[in-house]
Design an enzyme around this catalytic site. Structure first.
Site, PDB file in Angstrom:
ATOM      1  N   ARG B 297      41.720  16.532 -11.271  1.00 10.48           N
ATOM      2  CA  ARG B 297      42.022  17.088  -9.945  1.00 10.48           C
ATOM      3  C   ARG B 297      40.787  17.072  -9.046  1.00 10.48           C
ATOM      4  O   ARG B 297      40.892  16.810  -7.845  1.00 10.48           O
ATOM      5  CB  ARG B 297      42.588  18.504 -10.095  1.00 10.48           C
ATOM      6  CG  ARG B 297      43.956  18.457 -10.731  1.00 10.48           C
ATOM      7  CD  ARG B 297      44.656  19.776 -10.877  1.00 10.48           C
ATOM      8  NE  ARG B 297      46.064  19.505 -11.219  1.00 10.48           N
ATOM      9  CZ  ARG B 297      46.972  20.417 -11.439  1.00 10.48           C
ATOM     10  NH1 ARG B 297      46.665  21.691 -11.360  1.00 10.48           N
ATOM     11  NH2 ARG B 297      48.212  20.075 -11.730  1.00 10.48           N
ATOM     12  N   TYR B 438      49.837  12.921  -5.758  1.00 10.53           N
ATOM     13  CA  TYR B 438      49.675  12.714  -7.212  1.00 10.53           C
ATOM     14  C   TYR B 438      48.664  13.677  -7.828  1.00 10.53           C
ATOM     15  O   TYR B 438      47.956  14.364  -7.139  1.00 10.53           O
ATOM     16  CB  TYR B 438      49.427  11.256  -7.563  1.00 10.53           C
ATOM     17  CG  TYR B 438      48.207  10.525  -7.037  1.00 10.53           C
ATOM     18  CD1 TYR B 438      47.093  11.159  -6.509  1.00 10.53           C
ATOM     19  CD2 TYR B 438      48.191   9.133  -7.113  1.00 10.53           C
ATOM     20  CE1 TYR B 438      46.003  10.433  -6.081  1.00 10.53           C
ATOM     21  CE2 TYR B 438      47.095   8.400  -6.682  1.00 10.53           C
ATOM     22  CZ  TYR B 438      46.004   9.063  -6.169  1.00 10.53           C
ATOM     23  OH  TYR B 438      44.925   8.342  -5.752  1.00 10.53           O
ATOM     24  N   GLU B 439      48.687  13.715  -9.125  1.00  9.73           N
ATOM     25  CA  GLU B 439      47.871  14.675  -9.898  1.00  9.73           C
ATOM     26  C   GLU B 439      48.200  16.119  -9.495  1.00  9.73           C
ATOM     27  O   GLU B 439      47.341  16.998  -9.490  1.00  9.73           O
ATOM     28  CB  GLU B 439      46.377  14.362  -9.704  1.00  9.73           C
ATOM     29  CG  GLU B 439      45.457  14.904 -10.792  1.00  9.73           C
ATOM     30  CD  GLU B 439      45.803  14.406 -12.181  1.00  9.73           C
ATOM     31  OE1 GLU B 439      46.080  13.204 -12.345  1.00  9.73           O
ATOM     32  OE2 GLU B 439      45.834  15.240 -13.103  1.00  9.73           O
ATOM     33  N   GLY B 440      49.481  16.348  -9.177  1.00  7.03           N
ATOM     34  CA  GLY B 440      49.936  17.664  -8.746  1.00  7.03           C
ATOM     35  C   GLY B 440      49.904  17.784  -7.237  1.00  7.03           C
ATOM     36  O   GLY B 440      48.830  17.756  -6.644  1.00  7.03           O
ATOM     37  N   GLN B 445      49.271  22.690  -6.663  1.00 10.01           N
ATOM     38  CA  GLN B 445      47.915  23.259  -6.683  1.00 10.01           C
ATOM     39  C   GLN B 445      47.943  24.704  -6.188  1.00 10.01           C
ATOM     40  O   GLN B 445      47.290  25.583  -6.744  1.00 10.01           O
ATOM     41  CB  GLN B 445      46.962  22.454  -5.781  1.00 10.01           C
ATOM     42  CG  GLN B 445      46.878  20.971  -6.053  1.00 10.01           C
ATOM     43  CD  GLN B 445      46.441  20.643  -7.466  1.00 10.01           C
ATOM     44  OE1 GLN B 445      45.606  21.338  -8.047  1.00 10.01           O
ATOM     45  NE2 GLN B 445      47.024  19.608  -8.038  1.00 10.01           N
TER      46      GLN B 445
END
Lengths: 596, 596
Positions: B297, B438-440, B445
């Site tokens: 992240r 992406y990546e949450g 978050q």
């Protein structure tokens, strides 16, 4: 990809309740524009947008317009759709009845323009530019030019374009270099124009260019620019397209969005010179173009609204279908549609509440344009015109900036799927991105607002607006409906903030013009948010008064909910903008170029 | 298109002055990471980014990766660039020395990651994912797996991927369905994964997939997911790639941006089943993946910063070159470069000041990650880890959201040219748009921040942060430099606002979790703005104290100017966010789904 369904219920509410269509249809020339006719037009336009234009939006984006040896070919299906569009009378909706138009109010036109742009923004640009060219010709052309060209442009048999920009003359038209040399009853034009929307295509058998150029002895700068009409084919005596004129599309731009709208580099006079006819007075070309500036800017503002509406519908439909994750408040349940997740609701309501505010504001301004043109009372006309002049830059700048933000939120609602072109969400972002740029960037709109409009009447138009807003805030506060009073403080505070900032801005504009300009976009956006709040406050008052039952009740309750969200979650932005502006901009102006 | 030049001077300032690289290099294992080495690495990375990666960015975008019968082919030049990248030791910069890595601090890695992503985000994703896969294997793999795969992944001979998402399992990995059936010392995998970045390519002779799947008797939900290593080619005894495994890229997504980064649909086990090896413990796969969540992240957050920097450089260079319009303050002069126009300055400074704030914040957090891993004092490690856990969602969410806004402003600075793909500005917007997803997503978050991190220690980490910020505000206020004190009230007010909102949020998270979540993104963004202000305030104090002469003085004075702009023109956003949050979100949650 979801289907576009025109938001007819909200359009009708705004037209009838906020813009007072009833009163509008009593103005001279608008007698036919009754609410019944308006309903019929809305329904028919909605059907056309959904059935004919929307299905071509994605295919047009994928294919784009193409330049061939024979000229520009529109994306598949566009030529047929355009013929249907013209046959349906849509090109002449707001046009002069003398030349075959229907002469309907801008208010009604605004709703139709929204639908065309929601369903297919690339397509909609063609009639949008055509309307501008038509109006320029109607206001400034000789009788002969009008008789020869206007019926064809109003009927949609031919399309009109606007040729302003040159590589060295973007926002600054003083730098236009295209030459026009007199030759008998016409001129020969030589030069190159860029960014010409729908500058060439195969949808009609002629294209009529309105072109800014300089005559040989013209003074430098903006006072030496004249307006010319340059047809692709010179019409024969019977009106049919005749000899090919020396104007050609020499290349198409490869753009981020609106792929199906050909953005042409137009070359005038590669050989003997393009034959053109003077429109209006020599050296008054810029003034002639500026006659339709308010209309053109208002319509581009509506594009921002329109693409936001389309992005919202797509995101909302996806959020209702997509099942993912459980509710945090009840971890034991099963997976739910993501519309149930609080953050997705925040995004959707941020979209929806601002879309409703934009629609209300933009349509009310359209009705003010109608009143400015048609009201029998000269004082009322002047009052409306002053408001239109003041606020059209805000309609253009604020709605198009929000259009980008909202289309981007639409992508976000989709998560990873939003980034995949197949989904359709990112086309709206790509298409939306042009609107804050063309027809004058947001910075140009803001400079117009702060540098000219705000001060032009000693601030009278702005004062009148603020007074009207304050009285709406008081109505909210005094209303017995317990859903309304809580909205009053937020709205009243935003009006007060706008008043504070207006004072600062008027003073800065006369003493520190650079600082005023450095904060001018913040001021424009703040004005937009507060104008949106003003209309949402009015909408809430009416929704409460007319609540009714059944479908009406559902609609009015939703309006109260979106108004509440707007007051609670959107209007606070005005406090940030107030502080940003009042701190001044010396810090931005003191920095040397080498420090960037 | 302008050339990318790494902002080495600012990177060095942040690393040395704000993140205290000197002290970091005294930590065990970081003895070699001296400021001299850091300088050498920065210079070399900057050269590589400018000379090798940047020239491939636009061509890669235009060409994209292609799927052929033989697998995915990277865009022209990428394979060669990757070999140079690996040969230069860049894949192992932060890698474990036991397996050939250089073991340098995350702080230094952060600067390199910024450069790779500024110069070529599509390329940079390959080593970014590889680093994640490498770390997962290093932490949880058996010795045998580590010996067999890690040296190749660290050296860049092979690349690693992360296979998490499935069509029905996006943000909610509990829904993963890919099956892994035991067979001797390995498993056979069957299933489909989507959105697999660099899931296949021809840049190396093997690709190693880390895959989430379920064993036959695994419990439902997140507690039944295991992690497997699935190589594209099963290595022979000598380590060379051997038998082709039953895993294939079956299609590539057509995306808005990062075209040169192949986003694969990966099919596991179309025939006999893909051979995979269990990594770590059965049913602990999600926990194993989450080990590297902070690193992944943080790096995606740096992507937001990186693309913003690239967009800024392009816009700044254009604004210095493009001559258009005269200055409003002196209408008599000639046309000037648009960087002289106040509104263009506003846009450029909005970009630059936020970029510097993001860089300072993200790098300081990287150094905190290093301290959390390496500090000899356990209490200090715990303190740093708590801060990292609290703020990494903010680095990811805030920097990637700003990345989109700033890339969009970069388009706007260009006017009409910004919308033309040839200019390059819109590629940055297209590329930037994936980072908040992406990546949450930002929503994920924010839910992590509000739902877990904020409350996990009774608010201790946030309280410590606020206390540190308050003391910086006091330092500003008391400083004798007349340029500093005026910054204090704006910064102190933003810290106070964050404190107010934190209290509300902690209370809401335990009583009205839906309302807390509905405002969670606002809270994340507010925290980001205030953290950026905190670092800009520290930077201003240091710039004043170390002002010096010559180039140093010029740099420090610019830092004081960007800090001032940030306080005056960016931090006021926190007041809007404060009000938006404190008004609660009942209005968003009370609306029925049918009302959208």
């Amino acid at each position: 990809m979801s289907t576009y369904i025109a938001p007819v219920r909200d359009m009708r509410f705004v037209m009838t309740e906020l813009a007072d269509l009833d009163a509008l249809s009593s103005l001279p020339g608008f007698e036919e524009a009754t609410p019944e006719l308006a309903d019929a037009v809305l329904e028919e336009a909605a059907r056309f947008a959904t059935e004919v234009l929307a299905p071509l939006n994605k295919t047009g984006d994928a294919q784009g317009a193409r330049l061939t040896d024979g000229g520009v070919i529109a994306a598949d299906g566009f030529a047929q759709a355009y013929r249907q569009f013209a046959e349906g009378g849509w090109t002449g909706l707001g046009g002069d009845p003398e030349f075959g138009g229907q002469g309907l109010p801008e208010l009604l036109h605004a709703a139709a323009v929204e639908m065309w742009n929601s369903s297919n923004m690339a397509f909609a640009l063609c009639p949008l530019l055509n309307a501008g060219a038509t109006e320029a010709l109607r206001h400034h052309g000789s009788d002969d030019l009008k008789q020869r060209y206007l019926p064809k442009l109003v009927s949609g048999a031919w399309t009109g374009t606007m040729n302003l920009t040159e590589p060295q003359a973007g926002s600054d038209l003083a730098a236009v270099r295209t030459k026009a040399v007199p030759e008998g009853d016409h001129y020969r034009l030589h030069g190159q124009k860029i960014f010409i929307t729908w500058g060439d295509h195969d949808m009609t058998d002629n294209v009529i260019h309105l072109v800014l150029a300089r005559t040989p002895d013209a003074p430098e700068g903006v006072r030496g620019i004249s307006l010319f009409l340059v047809p692709k084919f010179l019409p024969n005596a019977d009106g049919s397209p005749g000899q090919r004129n020396d104007v050609h599309c020499v290349s198409l731009e490869h753009k981020l969005g609106i792929h199906a709208s050909p953005t042409c580099v137009m070359s005038f006079g590669d050989k003997e010179g393009a034959i053109g006819y003077l429109v209006g007075q020599e050296n008054k070309g810029l003034a002639h173009m500026f006659t339709m500036m308010n209309e053109a800017r208002q319509k581009v503002g509506i594009q921002g609204l329109a693409i936001a509406e389309r992005a919202y519908q797509q995101a909302r439909d996806y959020a209702k279908e997509r099942v993912q994750g459980r509710l945090a408040a009840s971890r034991t349940g099963g997976a739910v549609a993501i519309i149930q997740h609080p953050d997705v609701r925040r995004m959707l309501l941020t979209m929806k509440s601002q879309i409703e505010a934009m629609r209300a504001f933009a349509y009310v301004m359209a009705a003010d344009m109608d009143r400015a043109h048609r009201h029998p009372d000269a004082a009322e006309r002047a009052l409306r015109q002053a408001r239109v002049d003041l606020l059209i830059p805000v309609v253009k700048g604020w709605c198009t900036e929000l259009g980008v933000d909202i289309a981007s939120l639409g992508v976000q609602v989709h998560g990873g799927m939003g980034f995949i072109e197949e989904t359709g969400a990112c086309q709206y972002l790509r298409d939306a991105r042009i609107a804050p740029i063309y027809e004058g960037t947001t910075g140009i709109q803001a400079a117009d607002l702060v540098g000219r409009k705000l001060a032009s009447d000693g601030g009278a138009a702005m004062s009148a607006l603020l007074a009207e807003m304050r009285s709406v805030a008081q109505e909210l506060e005094r209303n017995a409906d317990a859903r309304l009073a809580p909205m009053a403080p937020a709205f009243a505070a935003s009006v007060q903030a706008l008043e504070d900032v207006t004072k600062w801005m008027c003073s800065a504009a006369s003493t520190h013009v650079d600082e005023a300009l450095a904060s001018s976009v913040d001021f424009l956006m703040m004005t937009g948010y507060v104008c949106g709040g003003w209309q949402m406050a009015r909408a809430a008052l009416i929704a409460s008064a007319n609540e009714g039952a059944g479908e009406d009740q559902a609609f009015h309750r939703t309006k109260l909910a979106t108004a509440r969200f707007y007051m609670e979650k959107i209007l606070p932005k005005t406090h940030a903008l107030r502080e940003m502006i009042l701190r001044g901009a010396a810090g931005a102006m003191d920095i040397g170029i080498e420090q960037f």
